[in-house]
Write a protein that holds these residues in place. Structure first.
Motif, PDB file in Angstrom:
ATOM      1  N   MET A   1      77.633  53.476  -2.909  1.00  0.00           N
ATOM      2  CA  MET A   1      76.445  53.557  -2.060  1.00  0.00           C
ATOM      3  C   MET A   1      75.354  52.649  -2.608  1.00  0.00           C
ATOM      4  SD  MET A   1      76.154  57.626  -1.196  1.00  0.00           S
ATOM      5  CE  MET A   1      74.977  57.356   0.153  1.00  0.00           C
ATOM      6  N   LEU A   2      74.536  52.126  -1.690  1.00  0.00           N
ATOM      7  CA  LEU A   2      73.404  51.320  -2.117  1.00  0.00           C
ATOM      8  C   LEU A   2      72.366  52.209  -2.785  1.00  0.00           C
ATOM      9  CD1 LEU A   2      71.859  48.571  -2.060  1.00  0.00           C
ATOM     10  CD2 LEU A   2      70.807  49.379   0.060  1.00  0.00           C
ATOM     11  N   VAL A   3      71.852  51.766  -3.930  1.00  0.00           N
ATOM     12  CA  VAL A   3      70.818  52.494  -4.653  1.00  0.00           C
ATOM     13  C   VAL A   3      69.483  51.754  -4.609  1.00  0.00           C
ATOM     14  CG1 VAL A   3      70.129  53.437  -6.903  1.00  0.00           C
ATOM     15  CG2 VAL A   3      72.526  53.537  -6.186  1.00  0.00           C
ATOM     16  N   LYS A   4      69.507  50.429  -4.819  1.00  0.00           N
ATOM     17  CA  LYS A   4      68.248  49.690  -4.892  1.00  0.00           C
ATOM     18  C   LYS A   4      68.528  48.201  -4.749  1.00  0.00           C
ATOM     19  CE  LYS A   4      65.403  50.985  -8.114  1.00  0.00           C
ATOM     20  NZ  LYS A   4      64.775  51.199  -9.451  1.00  0.00           N
ATOM     21  N   VAL A   5      67.567  47.462  -4.187  1.00  0.00           N
ATOM     22  CA  VAL A   5      67.617  45.995  -4.176  1.00  0.00           C
ATOM     23  C   VAL A   5      66.280  45.451  -4.685  1.00  0.00           C
ATOM     24  CG1 VAL A   5      69.321  45.777  -2.336  1.00  0.00           C
ATOM     25  CG2 VAL A   5      66.899  45.852  -1.754  1.00  0.00           C
ATOM     26  N   ILE A   6      66.350  44.329  -5.382  1.00  0.00           N
ATOM     27  CA  ILE A   6      65.148  43.685  -5.922  1.00  0.00           C
ATOM     28  C   ILE A   6      65.273  42.185  -5.682  1.00  0.00           C
ATOM     29  CG2 ILE A   6      63.679  43.351  -7.952  1.00  0.00           C
ATOM     30  CD1 ILE A   6      65.131  45.779  -9.212  1.00  0.00           C
ATOM     31  N   ALA A   7      64.250  41.578  -5.086  1.00  0.00           N
ATOM     32  CA  ALA A   7      64.247  40.141  -4.818  1.00  0.00           C
ATOM     33  C   ALA A   7      62.948  39.532  -5.335  1.00  0.00           C
ATOM     34  CB  ALA A   7      64.376  39.868  -3.322  1.00  0.00           C
ATOM     35  N   GLU A   8      63.046  38.302  -5.830  1.00  0.00           N
ATOM     36  CA  GLU A   8      61.870  37.583  -6.341  1.00  0.00           C
ATOM     37  C   GLU A   8      62.004  36.103  -6.012  1.00  0.00           C
ATOM     38  OE1 GLU A   8      59.541  36.723 -10.605  1.00  0.00           O
ATOM     39  OE2 GLU A   8      61.358  37.958 -10.541  1.00  0.00           O
ATOM     40  N   ASN A   9      60.897  35.493  -5.564  1.00  0.00           N
ATOM     41  CA  ASN A   9      60.877  34.090  -5.162  1.00  0.00           C
ATOM     42  C   ASN A   9      61.958  33.806  -4.124  1.00  0.00           C
ATOM     43  OD1 ASN A   9      60.019  31.389  -5.065  1.00  0.00           O
ATOM     44  ND2 ASN A   9      61.342  30.775  -6.767  1.00  0.00           N
ATOM     45  N   PHE A  10      62.009  34.663  -3.123  1.00  0.00           N
ATOM     46  CA  PHE A  10      62.980  34.518  -2.045  1.00  0.00           C
ATOM     47  C   PHE A  10      62.254  34.695  -0.717  1.00  0.00           C
ATOM     48  CE2 PHE A  10      66.061  36.515   0.920  1.00  0.00           C
ATOM     49  CZ  PHE A  10      66.965  35.455   1.014  1.00  0.00           C
ATOM     50  N   LYS A  11      62.198  33.603   0.068  1.00  0.00           N
ATOM     51  CA  LYS A  11      61.520  33.619   1.352  1.00  0.00           C
ATOM     52  C   LYS A  11      60.090  34.138   1.191  1.00  0.00           C
ATOM     53  CE  LYS A  11      64.120  33.374   4.943  1.00  0.00           C
ATOM     54  NZ  LYS A  11      64.965  33.635   6.123  1.00  0.00           N
ATOM     55  N   SER A  12      59.729  35.247   1.836  1.00  0.00           N
ATOM     56  CA  SER A  12      58.334  35.705   1.750  1.00  0.00           C
ATOM     57  C   SER A  12      58.085  36.643   0.571  1.00  0.00           C
ATOM     58  CB  SER A  12      57.926  36.414   3.053  1.00  0.00           C
ATOM     59  OG  SER A  12      58.751  37.543   3.283  1.00  0.00           O
ATOM     60  N   PHE A  13      59.105  36.860  -0.266  1.00  0.00           N
ATOM     61  CA  PHE A  13      58.941  37.746  -1.421  1.00  0.00           C
ATOM     62  C   PHE A  13      58.681  36.905  -2.668  1.00  0.00           C
ATOM     63  CE2 PHE A  13      62.088  39.914   1.409  1.00  0.00           C
ATOM     64  CZ  PHE A  13      61.172  40.818   1.938  1.00  0.00           C
ATOM     65  N   TYR A  14      57.418  36.901  -3.105  1.00  0.00           N
ATOM     66  CA  TYR A  14      57.017  36.080  -4.247  1.00  0.00           C
ATOM     67  C   TYR A  14      57.260  36.813  -5.556  1.00  0.00           C
ATOM     68  CZ  TYR A  14      53.950  33.729  -7.584  1.00  0.00           C
ATOM     69  OH  TYR A  14      53.445  33.114  -8.710  1.00  0.00           O
ATOM     70  N   GLU A  15      56.583  37.929  -5.748  1.00  0.00           N
ATOM     71  CA  GLU A  15      56.784  38.737  -6.943  1.00  0.00           C
ATOM     72  C   GLU A  15      57.987  39.663  -6.731  1.00  0.00           C
ATOM     73  OE1 GLU A  15      53.002  40.639  -7.367  1.00  0.00           O
ATOM     74  OE2 GLU A  15      52.162  38.948  -8.494  1.00  0.00           O
TER      75      GLU A  15
ATOM     76  N   LEU B   1      63.217  47.758  -2.845  1.00  0.00           N
ATOM     77  CA  LEU B   1      63.443  48.826  -1.877  1.00  0.00           C
ATOM     78  C   LEU B   1      64.493  49.751  -2.483  1.00  0.00           C
ATOM     79  CD1 LEU B   1      63.719  48.700   1.938  1.00  0.00           C
ATOM     80  CD2 LEU B   1      65.524  49.857   0.658  1.00  0.00           C
ATOM     81  N   THR B   2      64.174  51.040  -2.565  1.00  0.00           N
ATOM     82  CA  THR B   2      65.078  51.983  -3.215  1.00  0.00           C
ATOM     83  C   THR B   2      65.584  53.043  -2.238  1.00  0.00           C
ATOM     84  OG1 THR B   2      65.307  53.607  -4.992  1.00  0.00           O
ATOM     85  CG2 THR B   2      63.138  53.420  -3.984  1.00  0.00           C
ATOM     86  N   MET B   3      66.817  53.469  -2.450  1.00  0.00           N
ATOM     87  CA  MET B   3      67.421  54.530  -1.647  1.00  0.00           C
ATOM     88  C   MET B   3      67.470  55.839  -2.434  1.00  0.00           C
ATOM     89  SD  MET B   3      68.124  52.930   1.209  1.00  0.00           S
ATOM     90  CE  MET B   3      69.343  53.885   2.110  1.00  0.00           C
ATOM     91  N   ILE B   4      66.828  55.909  -3.573  1.00  0.00           N
ATOM     92  CA  ILE B   4      66.773  57.146  -4.343  1.00  0.00           C
ATOM     93  C   ILE B   4      65.747  58.076  -3.691  1.00  0.00           C
ATOM     94  CG2 ILE B   4      66.247  58.183  -6.578  1.00  0.00           C
ATOM     95  CD1 ILE B   4      67.173  55.609  -7.890  1.00  0.00           C
ATOM     96  N   SER B   5      66.135  59.297  -3.432  1.00  0.00           N
ATOM     97  CA  SER B   5      65.276  60.204  -2.685  1.00  0.00           C
ATOM     98  C   SER B   5      64.123  60.717  -3.535  1.00  0.00           C
ATOM     99  CB  SER B   5      66.089  61.392  -2.159  1.00  0.00           C
ATOM    100  OG  SER B   5      66.457  62.250  -3.223  1.00  0.00           O
ATOM    101  N   SER B   6      63.034  61.043  -2.857  1.00  0.00           N
ATOM    102  CA  SER B   6      61.885  61.638  -3.524  1.00  0.00           C
ATOM    103  C   SER B   6      62.211  63.074  -3.910  1.00  0.00           C
ATOM    104  CB  SER B   6      60.666  61.617  -2.591  1.00  0.00           C
ATOM    105  OG  SER B   6      59.619  62.393  -3.116  1.00  0.00           O
ATOM    106  N   THR B   7      61.796  63.480  -5.099  1.00  0.00           N
ATOM    107  CA  THR B   7      62.038  64.856  -5.555  1.00  0.00           C
ATOM    108  C   THR B   7      61.093  65.843  -4.882  1.00  0.00           C
ATOM    109  OG1 THR B   7      60.539  64.507  -7.420  1.00  0.00           O
ATOM    110  CG2 THR B   7      62.892  64.082  -7.790  1.00  0.00           C
ATOM    111  N   LYS B   8      60.041  65.344  -4.205  1.00  0.00           N
ATOM    112  CA  LYS B   8      59.039  66.209  -3.600  1.00  0.00           C
ATOM    113  C   LYS B   8      59.381  66.610  -2.164  1.00  0.00           C
ATOM    114  CE  LYS B   8      55.415  64.002  -6.382  1.00  0.00           C
ATOM    115  NZ  LYS B   8      54.160  63.217  -6.345  1.00  0.00           N
ATOM    116  N   ILE B   9      60.375  65.959  -1.575  1.00  0.00           N
ATOM    117  CA  ILE B   9      60.725  66.226  -0.180  1.00  0.00           C
ATOM    118  C   ILE B   9      62.001  67.060  -0.136  1.00  0.00           C
ATOM    119  CG2 ILE B   9      61.316  65.214   2.052  1.00  0.00           C
ATOM    120  CD1 ILE B   9      59.782  62.719   1.218  1.00  0.00           C
ATOM    121  N   GLN B  10      61.909  68.250   0.436  1.00  0.00           N
ATOM    122  CA  GLN B  10      63.045  69.151   0.471  1.00  0.00           C
ATOM    123  C   GLN B  10      63.744  69.177   1.833  1.00  0.00           C
ATOM    124  OE1 GLN B  10      64.162  70.501  -2.358  1.00  0.00           O
ATOM    125  NE2 GLN B  10      62.468  69.359  -3.291  1.00  0.00           N
ATOM    126  N   LYS B  11      63.084  68.692   2.896  1.00  0.00           N
ATOM    127  CA  LYS B  11      63.714  68.680   4.223  1.00  0.00           C
ATOM    128  C   LYS B  11      64.734  67.544   4.286  1.00  0.00           C
ATOM    129  CE  LYS B  11      61.595  67.230   7.887  1.00  0.00           C
ATOM    130  NZ  LYS B  11      62.346  66.027   8.313  1.00  0.00           N
TER     131      LYS B  11
END
Length: 451
Positions: free
Chosen positions: A1-15, A19-29
């Motif tokens: 499963m996808l967990v996270k992607v990180i891009a730098e100096n790619f198209k409009s992403f400079y720094e 984007l992460t698929m790890i769920s927030s621990t604060k959301i129970q629904k």
């Protein structure tokens, strides 16, 4: 499963942009929107909003670029895909990392490249552990002659001899990824310490399915199976397109010829003749193809090919309809049906403009079906959209909704709705369109009155 992607100096992403698929621990629904692997909860869905030209499609291009580079080399079109907000970026490294799971194992794979030169400068693969540590599986660093395995990888004499041969063959190659090279006509035994090269490559090259606005699925197998065809008929009726039944019917070969451009038809016939020459007796061969407005399947059971296509039946209509007579929205539904019918587990669909040509209610209906049919699977869906009507907490969790916003330097920022801590009874679509979360168009006006 996808967990996270990180891009730098790619198209409009400079720094570095994440984007992460790890769920927030604060959301129970929405607990069924998560899959727990070891002690990590991974989300199954991510919906991405933003104004036109904000950078949403650039996230899709990240996956497209990654897959194409792994399967071949840096695409020529990507030589101009460095971030153009600064002049010096043309000669700077662009960085790409993807974190994912294969079975119960977590991996982080990435590489850097100078896109303008189509030159790979570094590459790495780590196995990640739940306690926050990582094991290096291999690294390829700038200035080093060979890629090297991590210190904890202990090879048998057979694997060691193979690996030495492989890196000798790879010496000085800056145009392709080492991960790709280690899967180019290479064979590994199931107990080999190098098997991770195959596992990681297979997931990245086969389990990420990218669907752009004009992508047409050409998987015809479901329509040639009575059980799945019955399921298709049941599904298509739920979309209220007026279609009551879908059938596969034979057509004259001449009709097939007229439906294809001459050059395409000649290429198809060349392929058919080649398959007939090499056809094993009593073994059937089937080819499927799709134009923007037609499905075709060519069966090579006999000496001559037999062509079939889809015929659609509407209510009490006296005549059937060809696929090209349907609206663009109806044809789009057929393109998306493959995502419902595919039962292969651990797939991620990456879709740009999911709602293209669909009524908001149809988009919502498709998503509900997708969630229903893949409730027990590790199937993920990441898509961009402008459709605010589906931005509801009954459909998505807050940590599944993302925004892309362009700043004054024409670079993109990516952030989650979860940072806004909205109430569960909040009407998200209304708040979004009012500009509460950003990522919407900001217009300027021109005075056109005459003096």
């Amino acid at each position: 499963m996808l967990v996270k992607v990180i891009a730098e100096n790619f198209k409009s992403f400079y720094e570095p942009t994440e984007l992460t698929m790890i769920s927030s621990t604060k959301i129970q629904k929405g607990i069924d929107h998560r899959v727990k692997i070891k002690s990590t909860n991974i989300l199954k869905y991510a919906v991405i909003y933003g104004a036109n030209a904000a950078g949403k499609s650039n996230l899709i291009d990240f996956f497209w670029f990654l897959k194409n580079t792994i399967n071949d080399t840096i695409p020529i079109v990507a030589t101009k895909w460095f971030c153009k907000c600064r002049q010096e970026n043309i000669n700077k490294n662009s960085s790409f990392e993807i974190q994912f799971t294969v079975g119960e194992k977590f991996y982080a794979y990435g590489f850097t490249a100078i896109l303008n030169q189509r030159k790979i400068t570094s590459e790495w693969l780590y196995e990640l552990y739940q306690n926050g540590t990582a094991k290096c599986l291999f690294e390829r660093n700038k200035g080093e002659k060979y890629p090297h395995l991590g210190e904890e990888i202990k090879l048998s004499k057979t694997d060691e001899a193979k690996f030495k041969t492989y890196i000798d063959d790879f010496d000085g190659n800056e145009s392709i990824l080492f991960l790709s090279e280690m899967n180019r006509n290479k064979k590994y035994s199931s107990d080999s310490k190098l098997i991770f090269f195959k596992d990681v490559y297979n997931w990245l090259s086969k389990n990420i399915i990218i669907v752009k606005p004009n992508t047409s699925f050409n998987n015809f197998q479901y329509y040639n199976d009575e059980t799945s065809l019955e399921l298709i008929n049941n599904l298509i009726r739920t979309f209220d397109t007026g279609i009551d039944k879908v059938k596969v019917e034979k057509i004259e070969f001449e009709e097939f010829r007229k439906a294809l451009p001459t050059k395409v038809f000649e290429l198809v016939m060349k392929d058919i003749r080649n398959k007939l020459v090499h056809k094993v007796p009593s073994v059937s061969v089937r080819m499927t193809m799709r134009t923007d407005k037609n499905f075709f399947t060519v069966s090579l059971d006999e000496d001559e090919p037999i062509v079939s296509t889809l015929k659609l039946y509407h209510g009490k209509s006296f005549y059937d309809f060809d696929f090209d007579e349907e609206s663009d929205g109806t044809r789009r539904i057929f393109d998306l049906l493959d995502m419902l019918l595919n039962k292969n587990d651990d797939i991620i669909y990456v879709v740009d403009e999911l709602e293209r040509s669909l009524h908001p209610k149809l988009t919502e209906h498709f998503l509900e079906l997708f969630m229903k049919y893949h409730k027990e699977h590790k199937t993920q869906l990441l898509f961009t959209t402008h459709e605010a009507a589906i931005m509801e907490q009954k459909l998505f969790r807050r940590d599944e909704i993302w925004f892309v916003e362009r700043d004054g330097n024409n670079t993109s920022n990516v952030y989650s709705l979860d940072k806004f801590k909205e109430r569960y009874d909040k009407t998200l679509s209304k708040a979004y369109l009012e500009g509460r979360y950003g990522a919407i168009p900001v217009f300027s006006y021109v005075d056109t009155s005459e003096e």
